[in-house]
Design an enzyme around this catalytic site. Structure first.
Site, PDB file in Angstrom:
ATOM      1  N   LYS A  13       0.839  -1.197   0.000  1.00  0.00           N
ATOM      2  CA  LYS A  13       0.000   0.000   0.000  1.00  0.00           C
ATOM      3  C   LYS A  13       0.880   1.257   0.000  1.00  0.00           C
ATOM      4  O   LYS A  13       2.099   1.163   0.217  1.00  0.00           O
ATOM      5  CB  LYS A  13      -0.918  -0.050   1.229  1.00  0.00           C
ATOM      6  CG  LYS A  13      -1.899  -1.248   1.199  1.00  0.00           C
ATOM      7  CD  LYS A  13      -2.776  -1.256   2.436  1.00  0.00           C
ATOM      8  CE  LYS A  13      -3.823  -2.358   2.351  1.00  0.00           C
ATOM      9  NZ  LYS A  13      -4.727  -2.337   3.540  1.00  0.00           N
ATOM     10  N   TYR A  53     -12.128  -2.606  -3.554  1.00  0.00           N
ATOM     11  CA  TYR A  53     -12.701  -2.744  -2.209  1.00  0.00           C
ATOM     12  C   TYR A  53     -14.231  -2.692  -2.239  1.00  0.00           C
ATOM     13  O   TYR A  53     -14.842  -2.314  -1.236  1.00  0.00           O
ATOM     14  CB  TYR A  53     -12.148  -1.653  -1.296  1.00  0.00           C
ATOM     15  CG  TYR A  53     -10.745  -1.922  -0.773  1.00  0.00           C
ATOM     16  CD1 TYR A  53     -10.449  -3.094  -0.070  1.00  0.00           C
ATOM     17  CD2 TYR A  53      -9.723  -0.995  -0.950  1.00  0.00           C
ATOM     18  CE1 TYR A  53      -9.167  -3.341   0.424  1.00  0.00           C
ATOM     19  CE2 TYR A  53      -8.438  -1.233  -0.445  1.00  0.00           C
ATOM     20  CZ  TYR A  53      -8.176  -2.409   0.241  1.00  0.00           C
ATOM     21  OH  TYR A  53      -6.913  -2.649   0.750  1.00  0.00           O
ATOM     22  N   ASN A 116      -1.901  -0.144   7.348  1.00  0.00           N
ATOM     23  CA  ASN A 116      -1.388  -1.495   7.604  1.00  0.00           C
ATOM     24  C   ASN A 116      -0.564  -2.077   6.443  1.00  0.00           C
ATOM     25  O   ASN A 116      -0.414  -3.286   6.324  1.00  0.00           O
ATOM     26  CB  ASN A 116      -2.512  -2.429   8.072  1.00  0.00           C
ATOM     27  CG  ASN A 116      -3.574  -2.638   7.012  1.00  0.00           C
ATOM     28  OD1 ASN A 116      -3.493  -2.058   5.931  1.00  0.00           O
ATOM     29  ND2 ASN A 116      -4.553  -3.475   7.298  1.00  0.00           N
ATOM     30  N   HIS A 119      -1.880  -5.489   1.374  1.00  0.00           N
ATOM     31  CA  HIS A 119      -3.144  -6.177   1.090  1.00  0.00           C
ATOM     32  C   HIS A 119      -2.832  -7.604   0.672  1.00  0.00           C
ATOM     33  O   HIS A 119      -1.833  -7.851  -0.007  1.00  0.00           O
ATOM     34  CB  HIS A 119      -3.881  -5.470  -0.058  1.00  0.00           C
ATOM     35  CG  HIS A 119      -5.001  -6.307  -0.606  1.00  0.00           C
ATOM     36  ND1 HIS A 119      -6.242  -6.344  -0.024  1.00  0.00           N
ATOM     37  CD2 HIS A 119      -5.034  -7.196  -1.630  1.00  0.00           C
ATOM     38  CE1 HIS A 119      -7.000  -7.215  -0.698  1.00  0.00           C
ATOM     39  NE2 HIS A 119      -6.293  -7.728  -1.675  1.00  0.00           N
ATOM     40  N   GLU A 130      -9.144 -10.195  -8.129  1.00  0.00           N
ATOM     41  CA  GLU A 130      -8.187  -9.100  -7.918  1.00  0.00           C
ATOM     42  C   GLU A 130      -7.069  -9.144  -8.957  1.00  0.00           C
ATOM     43  O   GLU A 130      -6.665  -8.099  -9.486  1.00  0.00           O
ATOM     44  CB  GLU A 130      -7.628  -9.178  -6.494  1.00  0.00           C
ATOM     45  CG  GLU A 130      -8.688  -8.846  -5.455  1.00  0.00           C
ATOM     46  CD  GLU A 130      -8.298  -9.185  -4.017  1.00  0.00           C
ATOM     47  OE1 GLU A 130      -9.110  -8.918  -3.126  1.00  0.00           O
ATOM     48  OE2 GLU A 130      -7.196  -9.725  -3.777  1.00  0.00           O
TER      49      GLU A 130
HETATM   50  P1  IDP Z   1      -7.772  -7.169   5.114  1.00  0.00           P
HETATM   51  O1  IDP Z   1      -6.952  -6.108   4.414  1.00  0.00           O
HETATM   52  O2  IDP Z   1      -6.996  -7.802   6.226  1.00  0.00           O
HETATM   53  O3  IDP Z   1      -8.370  -8.177   4.168  1.00  0.00           O
HETATM   54  P2  IDP Z   1     -10.425  -5.961   5.286  1.00  0.00           P
HETATM   55  O4  IDP Z   1     -11.426  -6.188   6.376  1.00  0.00           O
HETATM   56  O5  IDP Z   1     -10.693  -6.561   3.948  1.00  0.00           O
HETATM   57  O6  IDP Z   1      -8.990  -6.428   5.840  1.00  0.00           O
HETATM   58  O7  IDP Z   1     -10.255  -4.389   5.139  1.00  0.00           O
HETATM   59  C1  IDP Z   1      -9.542  -3.849   4.054  1.00  0.00           C
HETATM   60  C2  IDP Z   1      -8.680  -2.718   4.538  1.00  0.00           C
HETATM   61  O8  IDP Z   1      -9.507  -1.677   5.036  1.00  0.00           O
HETATM   62  C3  IDP Z   1      -7.744  -3.051   5.706  1.00  0.00           C
HETATM   63  O9  IDP Z   1      -6.555  -3.707   5.299  1.00  0.00           O
HETATM   64  C4  IDP Z   1      -7.474  -1.672   6.255  1.00  0.00           C
HETATM   65  O10 IDP Z   1      -6.531  -0.956   5.441  1.00  0.00           O
HETATM   66  C5  IDP Z   1      -8.815  -1.000   6.080  1.00  0.00           C
HETATM   67  N1  IDP Z   1      -9.616  -1.099   7.303  1.00  0.00           N
HETATM   68  C6  IDP Z   1     -10.274  -2.171   7.783  1.00  0.00           C
HETATM   69  N2  IDP Z   1     -10.888  -1.897   8.939  1.00  0.00           N
HETATM   70  C7  IDP Z   1     -10.622  -0.590   9.202  1.00  0.00           C
HETATM   71  C8  IDP Z   1     -10.964   0.304  10.252  1.00  0.00           C
HETATM   72  O11 IDP Z   1     -11.663  -0.054  11.210  1.00  0.00           O
HETATM   73  N3  IDP Z   1     -10.496   1.575  10.156  1.00  0.00           N
HETATM   74  C9  IDP Z   1      -9.716   1.997   9.137  1.00  0.00           C
HETATM   75  N4  IDP Z   1      -9.366   1.202   8.109  1.00  0.00           N
HETATM   76  C10 IDP Z   1      -9.805  -0.087   8.147  1.00  0.00           C
HETATM   77 MG    MG Z   2      -9.813  -7.967   2.724  1.00  0.00          MG
END
Ligand code: IDP
Ligand code: MG
Length: 153
Positions: A13, A53, A116, A119, A130
């Site tokens: 990212k 997304y 984080n 992805h 994807e």
């Molecule tokens: P993942 O990336 O581990 O698959 P997902 O639930 O698919 O997690 O969420 C996609 C992305 O959305 C996360 O990697 C993170 O960057 C962002 N995200 C998820 N939950 C939150 C939140 O509560 N606050 C801010 N960003 C979030």
């Molecule tokens: Mg995800």
């Protein structure tokens, strides 16, 4: 018959790129033994990220997520190997770095859920979607690493 080698979509990212973690993240997948079959750097449009997304569109953090993901270049990749999707997720660690185990990419290298750094596809089905969203067929390169017999029995 050889066990199937699946493909997963992993993306560094904008924060991972800005923080100079591209090499570190690639190295973890390389060292594990997965095979890199596609890689590029792109500055993705909001439209592409909204598609990527799409299943999170109703979540309150969605607009911020799209803004963050389109704030700079990202490095999308395709990695191939046995259980690449599931193992790739384990290597990334939990979505929220506060819950990611030490030794995982997120556990070692970041702090906040909204930053984080990586992805990874959550299923073989979403990996297929994807990969086709981010790469053309021509950008995916099939090859046999010289060490294949030393990685797989
Ligand atoms: P993942 O990336 O581990 O698959 P997902 O639930 O698919 O997690 O969420 C996609 C992305 O959305 C996360 O990697 C993170 O960057 C962002 N995200 C998820 N939950 C939150 C939140 O509560 N606050 C801010 N960003 C979030
Ligand atoms: Mg995800």
């Amino acid at each position: 018959m050889a066990e199937p080698r699946e493909r997963t979509f992993i993306m560094i990212k904008p924060d991972g790129v800005q923080r100079g973690l591209v090499g570190e993240i690639i190295q973890r997948f390389e060292k594990k033994g997965f095979k890199l079959v596609a890689l590029k750097q792109v500055w993705a449009s909001e439209q592409l990220l909204q598609q990527h997304y799409a299943d999170l569109a109703s979540r309150p953090f969605f607009p911020g997520l799209v803004k963050y993901m389109s704030s700079g270049p990202v490095v999308p990749m395709v990695w191939e190997g046995l259980n690449a999707v599931k193992t790739g997720r384990v290597m990334l660690g939990a979505t929220n770095p506060a819950d990611s185990a030490p030794g995982t990419i997120r556990g070692d290298l970041c702090i906040h859920v909204g930053r984080n750094i990586t992805h990874g596809s959550d299923s073989v089905e979403s990996a297929k979607k994807e990969i086709s969203l981010w790469f053309t067929d021509k950008e995916i390169v099939g090859w046999t690493p010289a060490n294949d017999n030393w990685v797989y029995e």
